[in-house]
Design a protein around this motif. Structure first.
Motif, PDB file in Angstrom:
ATOM      1  N   GLN A   1      -7.869  -1.154   7.157  1.00 36.62           N
ATOM      2  CA  GLN A   1      -8.616  -1.047   6.262  1.00 36.62           C
ATOM      3  C   GLN A   1      -9.403   0.252   5.915  1.00 36.62           C
ATOM      4  OE1 GLN A   1      -8.785  -3.697   4.120  1.00 36.62           O
ATOM      5  NE2 GLN A   1      -7.380  -4.718   5.489  1.00 36.62           N
ATOM      6  N   SER A   2      -9.390   1.167   7.217  1.00 40.49           N
ATOM      7  CA  SER A   2      -9.996   2.437   7.278  1.00 40.49           C
ATOM      8  C   SER A   2      -9.174   3.576   6.514  1.00 40.49           C
ATOM      9  CB  SER A   2     -10.506   2.711   8.643  1.00 40.49           C
ATOM     10  OG  SER A   2     -10.957   3.973   8.483  1.00 40.49           O
ATOM     11  N   ALA A   3      -9.707   4.050   5.627  1.00 37.96           N
ATOM     12  CA  ALA A   3      -9.136   5.081   4.937  1.00 37.96           C
ATOM     13  C   ALA A   3      -8.988   6.517   6.059  1.00 37.96           C
ATOM     14  CB  ALA A   3      -9.547   5.588   3.471  1.00 37.96           C
ATOM     15  N   VAL A   4      -9.843   6.722   6.642  1.00 34.33           N
ATOM     16  CA  VAL A   4      -9.707   7.709   7.506  1.00 34.33           C
ATOM     17  C   VAL A   4      -8.857   7.383   8.551  1.00 34.33           C
ATOM     18  CG1 VAL A   4     -11.271   8.886   9.128  1.00 34.33           C
ATOM     19  CG2 VAL A   4     -12.266   8.256   7.195  1.00 34.33           C
ATOM     20  N   LEU A   5      -8.879   6.109   9.121  1.00 31.83           N
ATOM     21  CA  LEU A   5      -7.785   5.913  10.177  1.00 31.83           C
ATOM     22  C   LEU A   5      -6.427   6.022   9.576  1.00 31.83           C
ATOM     23  CD1 LEU A   5      -9.813   3.388  12.378  1.00 31.83           C
ATOM     24  CD2 LEU A   5      -9.501   5.717  12.699  1.00 31.83           C
TER      25      LEU A   5
ATOM     26  N   SER B   1       0.888  -1.333  -0.227  1.00 28.64           N
ATOM     27  CA  SER B   1       0.034  -0.143  -0.039  1.00 28.64           C
ATOM     28  C   SER B   1       0.901   1.294  -0.066  1.00 28.64           C
ATOM     29  CB  SER B   1      -0.593   0.112   1.355  1.00 28.64           C
ATOM     30  OG  SER B   1      -1.636   1.138   1.495  1.00 28.64           O
ATOM     31  N   ARG B   2       0.435   2.104  -0.888  1.00 30.49           N
ATOM     32  CA  ARG B   2       1.081   3.413  -0.912  1.00 30.49           C
ATOM     33  C   ARG B   2       0.943   4.310   0.368  1.00 30.49           C
ATOM     34  NH1 ARG B   2      -1.609   5.275  -6.168  1.00 30.49           N
ATOM     35  NH2 ARG B   2      -2.960   3.976  -5.198  1.00 30.49           N
ATOM     36  N   ALA B   3      -0.053   3.827   1.329  1.00 28.37           N
ATOM     37  CA  ALA B   3      -0.343   4.729   2.625  1.00 28.37           C
ATOM     38  C   ALA B   3       0.718   4.473   3.694  1.00 28.37           C
ATOM     39  CB  ALA B   3      -1.672   4.076   3.083  1.00 28.37           C
ATOM     40  N   PHE B   4       1.550   3.266   3.687  1.00 28.43           N
ATOM     41  CA  PHE B   4       2.451   3.071   4.235  1.00 28.43           C
ATOM     42  C   PHE B   4       3.849   3.480   3.719  1.00 28.43           C
ATOM     43  CE2 PHE B   4      -1.089   0.508   5.762  1.00 28.43           C
ATOM     44  CZ  PHE B   4      -0.784   0.585   7.101  1.00 28.43           C
ATOM     45  N   THR B   5       4.754   3.832   4.670  1.00 24.48           N
ATOM     46  CA  THR B   5       6.291   4.453   4.337  1.00 24.48           C
ATOM     47  C   THR B   5       7.093   3.153   4.290  1.00 24.48           C
ATOM     48  OG1 THR B   5       5.960   6.500   5.472  1.00 24.48           O
ATOM     49  CG2 THR B   5       8.223   5.616   5.134  1.00 24.48           C
ATOM     50  N   ALA B   6       7.261   2.321   5.256  1.00 23.94           N
ATOM     51  CA  ALA B   6       7.987   0.937   5.095  1.00 23.94           C
ATOM     52  C   ALA B   6       6.902  -0.056   4.655  1.00 23.94           C
ATOM     53  CB  ALA B   6       8.236   0.606   6.761  1.00 23.94           C
TER      54      ALA B   6
ATOM     55  N   LEU C   1      -1.168   6.224  14.095  1.00 32.49           N
ATOM     56  CA  LEU C   1      -1.213   4.559  13.720  1.00 32.49           C
ATOM     57  C   LEU C   1      -0.381   4.571  13.150  1.00 32.49           C
ATOM     58  CD1 LEU C   1      -2.955   2.191  13.369  1.00 32.49           C
ATOM     59  CD2 LEU C   1      -3.790   3.253  11.091  1.00 32.49           C
ATOM     60  N   HIS C   2       0.567   5.114  12.296  1.00 35.54           N
ATOM     61  CA  HIS C   2       1.634   4.374  11.414  1.00 35.54           C
ATOM     62  C   HIS C   2       2.937   4.337  12.324  1.00 35.54           C
ATOM     63  CE1 HIS C   2      -0.008   4.816   7.326  1.00 35.54           C
ATOM     64  NE2 HIS C   2      -0.496   5.707   7.909  1.00 35.54           N
ATOM     65  N   LEU C   3       2.903   5.185  13.351  1.00 36.34           N
ATOM     66  CA  LEU C   3       4.046   5.298  14.262  1.00 36.34           C
ATOM     67  C   LEU C   3       3.916   4.059  15.070  1.00 36.34           C
ATOM     68  CD1 LEU C   3       4.751   9.051  14.916  1.00 36.34           C
ATOM     69  CD2 LEU C   3       6.424   7.528  13.692  1.00 36.34           C
TER      70      LEU C   3
ATOM     71  N   ASN D   1      -9.748  11.147  16.890  1.00 40.12           N
ATOM     72  CA  ASN D   1      -9.073  11.709  15.624  1.00 40.12           C
ATOM     73  C   ASN D   1     -10.327  11.551  14.475  1.00 40.12           C
ATOM     74  OD1 ASN D   1      -7.865  12.792  13.196  1.00 40.12           O
ATOM     75  ND2 ASN D   1      -6.735  10.825  12.879  1.00 40.12           N
ATOM     76  N   ALA D   2     -10.943  10.188  14.526  1.00 32.80           N
ATOM     77  CA  ALA D   2     -11.913  10.063  13.484  1.00 32.80           C
ATOM     78  C   ALA D   2     -13.102   9.746  14.060  1.00 32.80           C
ATOM     79  CB  ALA D   2     -11.492   8.589  12.739  1.00 32.80           C
ATOM     80  N   GLY D   3     -13.468   9.802  15.429  1.00 32.46           N
ATOM     81  CA  GLY D   3     -14.830   9.566  16.039  1.00 32.46           C
ATOM     82  C   GLY D   3     -15.288   8.118  16.121  1.00 32.46           C
ATOM     83  N   LEU D   4     -14.192   7.145  15.736  1.00 32.08           N
ATOM     84  CA  LEU D   4     -14.596   6.111  15.516  1.00 32.08           C
ATOM     85  C   LEU D   4     -13.501   5.090  15.588  1.00 32.08           C
ATOM     86  CD1 LEU D   4     -14.523   4.420  12.328  1.00 32.08           C
ATOM     87  CD2 LEU D   4     -15.701   6.648  12.016  1.00 32.08           C
TER      88      LEU D   4
END
Length: 154
Positions: free
Chosen positions: A103-107, A45-50, A113-115, A72-75
């Motif tokens: 799986q959540s684009a918002v999260l 996934s392009r969303a993750f650095t590593a 989360l990434h850290l 952050n996201a309310g859920l």
């Protein structure tokens, strides 16, 4: 190909595998013993650095992450609760939880989360990094720590 045929794009499907496993008692026999869990992540996934990371996290850090994602996201698509701090079986309840989060684009837009998933930074250092008060950027911290937490031979 006939004139009515459409050419299909050859796009690679984004896949992310996350496993919470290998609960271990740390400082066993002392008053400050605790259980931590290995989080293994492999993705294209392009969303993750590593693209591959392996870190160890304590149960209370999972609780902290849930609170942050809710703010952050309310859920948050999983509940972290129940069990005691030394419960080795918590990995069974955490295992399906973390994959639902990624799986959540918002999260996925939350740097915490990434850290959490890809660095060994403790919670206060994650907060400092996200707020720009740490010595490393979020990306630098992930690239520096992504593989520090787990020995691959284990």
């Amino acid at each position: 190909l006939g004139s009515g045929s459409r050419m299909l794009e050859n796009r690679e499907e984004e896949l992310t595998t996350v496993r919470v496993q290998d609960p271990r008692v740390q400082n066993e026999g002392s008053w400050n013993s605790y259980v931590d869990y290995k989080i293994f992540l492999h993705t294209n996934s392009r969303a993750f650095t590593a693209k591959t990371s392996c870190v160890r996290r304590r149960y209370r850090e999972f609780v902290w992450l849930r609170r942050q994602l809710q703010r952050n996201a309310g859920l948050c698509p999983c509940g972290v609760g129940g069990g005691s701090r030394g419960d080795l079986s918590l990995s069974l309840s955490l295992s399906p939880c973390v994959p639902r989060v990624v799986q959540s684009a918002v999260l996925l837009s939350d740097s915490r989360l990434h850290l959490f998933l890809q660095s060994q930074l403790p919670v206060p250092a994650i907060e400092a990094c996200v707020q720009g008060r740490g010595p490393l950027s979020v990306t630098e911290a992930i690239l520096h720590y992504a593989m520090a937490g787990c020995a691959w031979g284990q």
